[in-house]
Design an enzyme around this catalytic site. Sequence first.
Site, PDB file in Angstrom:
ATOM      1  CB  CYS A  15      -0.843   0.124   1.079  1.00 52.35           C
ATOM      2  SG  CYS A  15      -2.303  -1.187   0.888  1.00 52.35           S
ATOM      3  CB  CYS A  65      -4.245  -0.707  -1.056  1.00 49.59           C
ATOM      4  SG  CYS A  65      -2.862  -1.496  -0.894  1.00 49.59           S
TER       5      CYS A  65
END
Length: 263
Positions: free
Chosen positions: A82, A163
């Site tokens: 992420c 993400c």
Amino acid sequence: SKEEANPEPLRWQGRGTTRNLREIVLGRCYSYLAEGHAELRDKDCLKIWESLKAAFVHKNPCNATTEDYRPLMELTSHPVPCNESLFWSRTYDLVHLYSKCNHHFLTLEDTFLGYMLDGLSWCGDPSAPGINYESCPKWSECERSSGSVFWKMASKMFAEAACGVVHVMLNGSIEAGAFRTSSVFGSVEIFNLNPDKVSEIRIWLMNDIGGPQSDSCSGYSIKKLRNILEERNFKITCEDNYRPVQLLQCVHNPDHPDCNLCI
Ligand code: APR
């Protein structure tokens, strides 16, 4: 005198299959694995090459399908942490220069699959030997060329996997505008980002040093991008000439006023 045989006319407008494709793909595969990415421990380079080969050899290069490339995608997939995904459009050199010095950012071409095939060309030919080394269809020549099907599919998966905070580096010196709905970023990636996983999209709008400032964060094309993304419930921010990236441009333009480190 002996009559010279005419060479075969080129069938397609794009560059042909890269010579030694097999060796290049295998070499890149082994060298990526040798860098010690732990999550890739069980990847098999020979199997990966075989699945790329099976996707296009002996096939019509204008009839590629996502099914052809599915096994290759499965064999090469790995998670991207992420906050590290970095998208781009029209900034190929700069974005990769940046991702090479800042290891907290990963472009598609820094992932295993993208790294192996970046800059290479390949396409099939229904007649022997099954690979066309002379020419391959350009993206504009047919809807489903091997190159465009592959890169659009890889881009879609890269976007789906993103993400946290994601970044995109766009080029503000393009006359037609930094954001183009026909680009892979504008037609594939933005529609495959997941609003439940992505918390924010940060645009870095880079102008060439001393080049035209055709577009900016307040320009029309970024407004259009903002509208599309806000409609999809994303939070979006934009920064003109993000300084850490601009400093890389300055390596090649040290004397330009925009590169004065004392301001
Ligand atoms: N013909 C051949 N190659 C093309 C074409 C085309 N018509 N369009 C795009 N490409 C390939 C080229 O290899 C080119 O270097 O895609 C690359 C990027 O094209 P850009 O127009 O600069 O940008 P964009 O289409 O937005 O694609 C970049 O997609 O590759 C992913 O994750 C990556 O975010 C990035 C985006």
